[in-house]
Design an enzyme around this catalytic site. Structure first.
Site, PDB file in Angstrom:
ATOM      1  N   LYS A  13      -4.220   3.360  -3.077  1.00  0.00           N
ATOM      2  CA  LYS A  13      -5.483   2.863  -3.642  1.00  0.00           C
ATOM      3  C   LYS A  13      -6.571   2.766  -2.582  1.00  0.00           C
ATOM      4  O   LYS A  13      -7.692   3.203  -2.785  1.00  0.00           O
ATOM      5  CB  LYS A  13      -5.299   1.450  -4.239  1.00  0.00           C
ATOM      6  N   ARG A  88      -5.458  -8.090 -10.204  1.00  0.00           N
ATOM      7  CA  ARG A  88      -4.023  -7.932 -10.052  1.00  0.00           C
ATOM      8  C   ARG A  88      -3.261  -8.735 -11.102  1.00  0.00           C
ATOM      9  O   ARG A  88      -2.030  -8.707 -11.110  1.00  0.00           O
ATOM     10  CB  ARG A  88      -3.604  -8.424  -8.681  1.00  0.00           C
ATOM     11  N   ARG A 127       2.968   2.904   7.228  1.00  0.00           N
ATOM     12  CA  ARG A 127       1.542   2.554   7.230  1.00  0.00           C
ATOM     13  C   ARG A 127       1.170   1.849   8.529  1.00  0.00           C
ATOM     14  O   ARG A 127       1.883   0.982   9.003  1.00  0.00           O
ATOM     15  CB  ARG A 127       1.208   1.652   6.038  1.00  0.00           C
ATOM     16  N   ARG A 160       1.361  -3.899   9.400  1.00  0.00           N
ATOM     17  CA  ARG A 160       1.014  -5.201   8.817  1.00  0.00           C
ATOM     18  C   ARG A 160       2.270  -6.036   8.609  1.00  0.00           C
ATOM     19  O   ARG A 160       3.308  -5.499   8.235  1.00  0.00           O
ATOM     20  CB  ARG A 160       0.337  -4.967   7.455  1.00  0.00           C
ATOM     21  N   ARG A 171       6.764  -7.640  -2.924  1.00  0.00           N
ATOM     22  CA  ARG A 171       5.467  -7.212  -3.435  1.00  0.00           C
ATOM     23  C   ARG A 171       5.635  -6.257  -4.598  1.00  0.00           C
ATOM     24  O   ARG A 171       4.841  -6.274  -5.541  1.00  0.00           O
ATOM     25  CB  ARG A 171       4.655  -6.569  -2.314  1.00  0.00           C
TER      26      ARG A 171
END
Ligand code: ADP
Ligand code: ADP
Ligand code: ZN
Length: 213
Positions: A13, A88, A127, A160, A171
């Protein structure tokens, strides 16, 4: 043009939202980025949000909705924006709807970047985010020119905290329980569009541009 990006954490996204923002000259509004900036600056909002983010849980709607509505009320959002990571939950979507409705406005498209869970777990481990400007890379798919260093600002790239495998699983289940129902919500409104997020970044973007034009 007002656009919402939907999709699991790690679906791409943010990557696509930044490209859309560049192409259409509209702001990229990411609630995750706003929270992370607040954490970095040690604000009260940041401290509160961090408690949830570290566990892979959603920050409560009351907090999130307020910062988002304040952000989109700013001058630079007058001609549109691309929302990344908001809404969300169904209540968040309803509040946004109502706020837009009150000013005679509405969302144009909700774009679901569709990626299966198996791919997500792999993507998140790779990531890397820039501590300076928030740019996102992937160690295999979208590497920086120089390992560990941001192409744009030259600062350090990090994994992260909430991208560690334990938290990613949380998540993902939060996504399926609380966020996925939004797909139906926007489908019913007739503004849902789905793109295959497993394609190359460039091909995903081409599919989105086709939808928007
Ligand atoms: P990703 O891009 O990987 O999906 P984000 O940067 O959007 O992650 O979000 C990171 C974290 O920030 C989320 O796991 C959640 O704790 C919090 N967060 C971001 N946006 C929202 C939101 N709209 N509602 C509640 N929590 C949010
Ligand atoms: P989200 O904002 O949905 O959490 P990101 O845009 O941060 O997702 O992307 C998650 C990770 O996957 C990042 O490391 C990013 O560089 C990488 N990525 C994004 N799009 C693609 C793609 N089409 N193919 C492979 N990797 C991608
Ligand atoms: Zn940077």
């Amino acid at each position: 043009m007002k656009i919402i990006m939907l999709g699991a954490p790690g679906a791409g996204k943010g990557t696509q939202a930044k490209m859309i923002a560049d192409q259409y000259k509209i702001p990229h509004v990411s609630t995750g980025d706003i929270f992370r900036a607040n954490i970095k600056n040690g604000t009260e909002l940041g401290m509160e949000a961090k408690k949830y983010m570290d566990q892979g849980l959603l920050v409560p709607d009351e907090l999130t909705v307020k910062i988002l509505l304040d952000r989109v009320a700013k001058e630079d959002c007058k001609n549109g924006y691309v929302l990344d990571g908001f809404p969300r939950t169904i209540p968040q979507a309803e509040v946004l709807d109502k706020a837009l409705c009150e000013i005679g406005d509405q969302i144009d498209y909700a774009i679901d970047v569709d990626v299966p869970d198996e791919n997500i777990v792999k993507r998140m481990g790779g990531r890397r985010a820039c501590v300076g400007c928030g740019a996102t890379y992937h160690i295999e798919h979208i590497p920086p020119k120089k390992e560990g260093i941001c192409d744009t600002c030259g600062m350090e790239l990090i994994l992260r905290d909430d991208d560690k495998p334990e938290t990613v699983q949380n998540r993902l289940s939060v996504y399926h329980n609380q966020t996925q129902p939004l797909i139906d919500f926007y489908e019913k409104k007739g503004i849902l569009r789905t793109v295959d997020g497993t394609q190359d970044m460039k091909d995903v973007f081409d599919a989105i541009v086709k939808i928007l034009s």
